[in-house]
Design an enzyme around this catalytic site. Structure first.
Site, mmCIF file in Angstrom:
data_model
loop_
_atom_site.group_PDB
_atom_site.id
_atom_site.type_symbol
_atom_site.label_atom_id
_atom_site.label_comp_id
_atom_site.label_asym_id
_atom_site.label_seq_id
_atom_site.Cartn_x
_atom_site.Cartn_y
_atom_site.Cartn_z
ATOM 1 N N ARG A 131 0.823 -1.230 0.000
ATOM 2 C CA ARG A 131 0.000 0.000 0.000
ATOM 3 C C ARG A 131 0.849 1.269 0.000
ATOM 4 O O ARG A 131 0.521 2.267 0.659
ATOM 5 C CB ARG A 131 -0.963 0.014 1.207
ATOM 6 N N SER A 154 -11.465 -1.547 3.337
ATOM 7 C CA SER A 154 -10.773 -1.840 4.594
ATOM 8 C C SER A 154 -10.164 -0.550 5.129
ATOM 9 O O SER A 154 -9.386 0.097 4.441
ATOM 10 C CB SER A 154 -9.653 -2.851 4.370
ATOM 11 N N GLU A 170 -5.438 2.704 6.539
ATOM 12 C CA GLU A 170 -5.124 2.674 5.113
ATOM 13 C C GLU A 170 -5.848 3.841 4.423
ATOM 14 O O GLU A 170 -5.331 4.470 3.507
ATOM 15 C CB GLU A 170 -5.602 1.340 4.524
HETATM 16 C C1 LIG Z 1 -15.813 -1.672 -1.288
HETATM 17 C C2 LIG Z 1 -14.348 -1.372 -1.407
HETATM 18 C C3 LIG Z 1 -13.447 -2.405 -1.636
HETATM 19 C C4 LIG Z 1 -12.071 -2.137 -1.737
HETATM 20 N N1 LIG Z 1 -11.224 -3.176 -1.979
HETATM 21 C C5 LIG Z 1 -9.910 -2.929 -2.099
HETATM 22 C C6 LIG Z 1 -8.986 -3.997 -2.362
HETATM 23 O O1 LIG Z 1 -9.355 -5.152 -2.497
HETATM 24 N N2 LIG Z 1 -7.663 -3.679 -2.475
HETATM 25 C C7 LIG Z 1 -7.197 -2.408 -2.337
HETATM 26 O O2 LIG Z 1 -5.990 -2.187 -2.452
HETATM 27 N N3 LIG Z 1 -8.046 -1.386 -2.092
HETATM 28 C C8 LIG Z 1 -9.369 -1.613 -1.972
HETATM 29 N N4 LIG Z 1 -10.217 -0.576 -1.725
HETATM 30 C C9 LIG Z 1 -9.679 0.793 -1.551
HETATM 31 C C10 LIG Z 1 -9.556 1.617 -2.851
HETATM 32 O O3 LIG Z 1 -10.496 1.199 -3.819
HETATM 33 C C11 LIG Z 1 -8.143 1.544 -3.435
HETATM 34 O O4 LIG Z 1 -7.167 2.031 -2.520
HETATM 35 C C12 LIG Z 1 -8.019 2.343 -4.743
HETATM 36 O O5 LIG Z 1 -6.754 2.112 -5.293
HETATM 37 C C13 LIG Z 1 -8.198 3.845 -4.546
HETATM 38 O O6 LIG Z 1 -8.347 4.423 -5.822
HETATM 39 P P1 LIG Z 1 -9.191 5.760 -6.039
HETATM 40 O O7 LIG Z 1 -9.108 6.125 -7.470
HETATM 41 O O8 LIG Z 1 -10.552 5.638 -5.474
HETATM 42 O O9 LIG Z 1 -8.308 6.757 -5.162
HETATM 43 P P2 LIG Z 1 -8.830 7.974 -4.281
HETATM 44 O O10 LIG Z 1 -9.573 7.447 -3.101
HETATM 45 O O11 LIG Z 1 -9.524 8.975 -5.133
HETATM 46 O O12 LIG Z 1 -7.456 8.571 -3.780
HETATM 47 C C14 LIG Z 1 -6.643 7.835 -2.892
HETATM 48 C C15 LIG Z 1 -5.315 8.589 -2.729
HETATM 49 O O13 LIG Z 1 -4.652 8.559 -3.976
HETATM 50 C C16 LIG Z 1 -4.368 9.893 -4.422
HETATM 51 N N5 LIG Z 1 -4.540 9.886 -5.884
HETATM 52 C C17 LIG Z 1 -5.649 9.487 -6.574
HETATM 53 N N6 LIG Z 1 -5.414 9.587 -7.905
HETATM 54 C C18 LIG Z 1 -4.152 10.071 -8.039
HETATM 55 C C19 LIG Z 1 -3.324 10.412 -9.162
HETATM 56 N N7 LIG Z 1 -3.773 10.267 -10.420
HETATM 57 N N8 LIG Z 1 -2.086 10.876 -8.922
HETATM 58 C C20 LIG Z 1 -1.609 11.020 -7.649
HETATM 59 N N9 LIG Z 1 -2.341 10.728 -6.559
HETATM 60 C C21 LIG Z 1 -3.595 10.253 -6.757
HETATM 61 C C22 LIG Z 1 -5.386 10.777 -3.716
HETATM 62 O O14 LIG Z 1 -4.922 12.106 -3.592
HETATM 63 C C23 LIG Z 1 -5.506 10.064 -2.368
HETATM 64 O O15 LIG Z 1 -4.463 10.444 -1.496
HETATM 65 C C24 LIG Z 1 -11.593 -0.811 -1.614
HETATM 66 C C25 LIG Z 1 -12.512 0.238 -1.406
HETATM 67 C C26 LIG Z 1 -13.878 -0.039 -1.308
HETATM 68 C C27 LIG Z 1 -14.823 1.097 -1.107
#
Ligand SMILES: Cc1cc2nc3c(=O)[nH]c(=O)nc-3n(C[C@H](O)[C@H](O)[C@H](O)COP(=O)(O)OP(=O)(O)OC[C@H]3O[C@@H](n4cnc5c(N)ncnc54)[C@H](O)[C@@H]3O)c2cc1C
Length: 301
Positions: free
Chosen positions: A175, A225, A295
């Site tokens: 992560r 999580s 996380e």
């Molecule tokens: C139901 C559910 C299930 C999930 N299951 C998993 C799983 O199995 N495994 C897992 O790892 N995660 C899981 N997650 C968490 C999440 O989906 C991941 O961490 C995902 O990678 C976040 O992506 P996002 O685009 O939503 O990021 P965001 O939530 O929009 O951003 C997260 C962070 O990344 C930064 N960021 C976003 N885009 C960029 C970019 N282009 N450049 C630089 N920084 C950026 C943001 O500023 C922030 O700090 C889950 C979440 C939910 C709600």
């Protein structure tokens, strides 16, 4: 350039924006007050222009993908939030897929499957984007983006440069990526995949999705999580063993279905979630002598 100059540039470039924009709809927790300004680029070119204008304005900024790993304060964000889910271009060739930061991981996995490419099955169902996924080194079921992300292209908010990190420069670990340490915004990433059998790839994706549906409270808003995996222990198991399933602060609740998730039962505030996180951390420390780490990223106003 001041804020007015920034708005003028966005208008001239025809880049969508919204002032005093509520952020809750742009997060999977459905929590978060308004952003002073939210900007919605629809392509990598628009993103570079928008990020450049935000940089020149000197405004505080935040980049969001699908908002699936963030808890945004009810006070909102006093600055510019650049939301990248509108930039979704991709190309496929010679076993590589290059995708814009805003493409969803589920769509990326489906594109790989449609091209009989294996290696992205684990990402199917992770509700984030390519950018958010690379930033967090998203992973599941033994896979993580670190295994396949060969390079990523960025825009540097400090210098205004565009560049690329490849291989080990991305400094992936659990992560974690290099992007957590500097002010670079991921514009796109390239993934190396292997030839596979389409049916097998599809079956693995279906299997992972049904495991998610069975084990995770997907019917309620959450950020997945909340806590990181422990060193030598499974955090969700400890939370369950501590009898914390169903524990509530306001409308924030430790999920009955998956103890690692905090769900929004309706009108949860960021203070409810932060309060519940503290309760969980304290009880795990008191009962098991273990410190657990978040996380989900909290974004203060
Ligand atoms: C139901 C559910 C299930 C999930 N299951 C998993 C799983 O199995 N495994 C897992 O790892 N995660 C899981 N997650 C968490 C999440 O989906 C991941 O961490 C995902 O990678 C976040 O992506 P996002 O685009 O939503 O990021 P965001 O939530 O929009 O951003 C997260 C962070 O990344 C930064 N960021 C976003 N885009 C960029 C970019 N282009 N450049 C630089 N920084 C950026 C943001 O500023 C922030 O700090 C889950 C979440 C939910 C709600």
């Amino acid at each position: 350039m001041n804020r007015i100059g920034l708005l003028e540039t966005l208008s001239q470039e025809n880049i969508e924006y919204c002032e005093n924009c509520p952020l809750a709809p742009y997060t999977t927790f459905r929590i978060g007050g308004p952003a002073g300004l939210a900007v919605f680029p629809k392509s990598s070119g628009e993103a570079v222009k928008a990020l450049g204008a935000v940089r020149s304005s000197g405004m505080r900024y935040l980049v969001l993908g699908n908002g699936s790993n963030v808890l945004i304060d009810d006070g909102g964000f006093d600055g510019a939030v650049v939301i990248l889910t509108g930039m979704r271009a991709f190309s496929v060739g010679n076993g590589f897929i290059t995708a814009d930061a805003g493409l969803s991981l589920t769509r990326l996995a489906s594109i790989a499957a449609a091209n009989s490419l294996t290696g992205l099955e684990f990402a199917y169902g992770i509700p984030g984007t390519v950018g958010g996924g690379v930033y967090m080194n998203a992973g599941a079921y033994g896979g993580e983006l670190a295994q396949i992300a060969v390079s990523s292209r960025w825009y540097d908010m400090e210098t205004g440069e565009i560049g690329e990190y490849s291989g080990a420069e991305q400094d992936f670990s659990y992560r974690h990526s290099v992007y957590m340490n500097d002010r670079k915004i991921i514009l796109s990433a390239t993934f190396r995949l292997a030839p596979g059998e389409r049916d097998k790839i599809g079956a693995a994706m279906d299997d992972y999705m049904s495991r998610r549906r069975e084990k995770q409270p997907l019917e309620l808003p959450s950020a997945g999580s909340v806590f990181k995996r422990g060193n030598g222990f499974i955090t969700a198991k400890l939370i369950e063993d501590a009898g914390l399933k169903g524990r509530r602060v306001g409308d924030a609740e430790v999920s009955e279905k998956h103890a690692g998730f905090i769900v929004n039962r309706g009108k949860a505030t960021s203070a409810d979630v932060l309060g519940l996180i503290e309760v969980v951390k304290r009880e795990i420390r008191d009962k098991f002598g273990k410190d657990i780490e978040c996380e989900v990223r909290y974004i203060g106003s």
